[in-house]
Design a protein around this motif. Structure first.
Motif, PDB file in Angstrom:
ATOM      1  N   GLN A  51       0.863  -1.180   0.000  1.00 47.75           N
ATOM      2  CA  GLN A  51       0.000   0.000   0.000  1.00 47.75           C
ATOM      3  C   GLN A  51       0.899   1.230   0.000  1.00 47.75           C
ATOM      4  O   GLN A  51       1.797   1.338   0.830  1.00 47.75           O
ATOM      5  N   ILE A  52       0.633   2.125  -0.957  1.00 47.19           N
ATOM      6  CA  ILE A  52       1.423   3.353  -1.023  1.00 47.19           C
ATOM      7  C   ILE A  52       0.489   4.554  -1.111  1.00 47.19           C
ATOM      8  O   ILE A  52      -0.574   4.475  -1.712  1.00 47.19           O
ATOM      9  N   GLY A  53       0.914   5.635  -0.501  1.00 45.74           N
ATOM     10  CA  GLY A  53       0.189   6.885  -0.642  1.00 45.74           C
ATOM     11  C   GLY A  53       0.530   7.508  -1.995  1.00 45.74           C
ATOM     12  O   GLY A  53       1.686   7.492  -2.409  1.00 45.74           O
ATOM     13  N   ILE A  54      -0.470   7.993  -2.680  1.00 47.85           N
ATOM     14  CA  ILE A  54      -0.262   8.619  -3.985  1.00 47.85           C
ATOM     15  C   ILE A  54      -1.066   9.911  -4.063  1.00 47.85           C
ATOM     16  O   ILE A  54      -1.961  10.153  -3.252  1.00 47.85           O
ATOM     17  N   THR A  55      -0.761  10.717  -5.044  1.00 51.69           N
ATOM     18  CA  THR A  55      -1.517  11.931  -5.334  1.00 51.69           C
ATOM     19  C   THR A  55      -1.856  11.888  -6.811  1.00 51.69           C
ATOM     20  O   THR A  55      -0.967  11.768  -7.647  1.00 51.69           O
ATOM     21  N   GLY A  56      -3.141  11.928  -7.135  1.00 51.65           N
ATOM     22  CA  GLY A  56      -3.518  11.901  -8.540  1.00 51.65           C
ATOM     23  C   GLY A  56      -5.013  11.796  -8.731  1.00 51.65           C
ATOM     24  O   GLY A  56      -5.796  12.053  -7.813  1.00 51.65           O
ATOM     25  N   ALA A  57      -5.396  11.410  -9.927  1.00 49.65           N
ATOM     26  CA  ALA A  57      -6.801  11.265 -10.286  1.00 49.65           C
ATOM     27  C   ALA A  57      -6.948  10.037 -11.170  1.00 49.65           C
ATOM     28  O   ALA A  57      -6.004   9.628 -11.837  1.00 49.65           O
ATOM     29  N   ALA A  58      -8.136   9.452 -11.148  1.00 51.61           N
ATOM     30  CA  ALA A  58      -8.429   8.287 -11.982  1.00 51.61           C
ATOM     31  C   ALA A  58      -9.829   8.434 -12.543  1.00 51.61           C
ATOM     32  O   ALA A  58     -10.709   9.037 -11.915  1.00 51.61           O
ATOM     33  N   ARG A  59     -10.035   7.878 -13.712  1.00 55.18           N
ATOM     34  CA  ARG A  59     -11.364   7.930 -14.340  1.00 55.18           C
ATOM     35  C   ARG A  59     -12.213   6.819 -13.751  1.00 55.18           C
ATOM     36  O   ARG A  59     -11.931   5.647 -13.912  1.00 55.18           O
TER      37      ARG A  59
END
Length: 103
Positions: free
Chosen positions: A8-16
């Motif tokens: 499990q990793i923390g991320i920053t972004g967006a997904a459709r």
């Protein structure tokens, strides 16, 4: 035997998602039995935002060979001058240096 070992990793972004884009804050990555892909085992990546509820999820199931090709493609993209500048601005090492430190 399935281990259910998940990175499990923390991320920053967006997904459709459905029906719109959603903010993603975590990725769960594991190799196990897929739900839909036609393989006995697959690399599964869930892009999620736990704060937005159960529906804030986009899942991907890839064959092992496809997953390695994705790693190669991501590495190539992150070696671009633009990505290297962004990584440097964030205080991160160049992509090749990061990969060399992996266990």
């Amino acid at each position: 035997m399935c281990t259910w070992m998940t990175e499990q990793i923390g991320i920053t972004g967006a997904a459709r998602g459905v029906p719109d884009w959603l903010r993603v804050t975590r990725a769960n990555v594991f190799y196990d039995h897929p739900v839909s892909a036609p393989y006995d085992h697959a690399l599964i990546i869930d892009f999620v935002n736990p704060d937005a509820g159960v529906g804030a999820r986009v899942g991907v199931e890839l064959s092992a060979a496809s997953a390695w090709e994705l790693v190669r493609a991501i590495t190539a993209a992150l070696e671009s001058p633009e990505a290297q500048a962004d990584l440097a601005a964030e205080g991160r090492a160049p992509v090749r240096s990061e990969l060399e430190t992996l266990p």
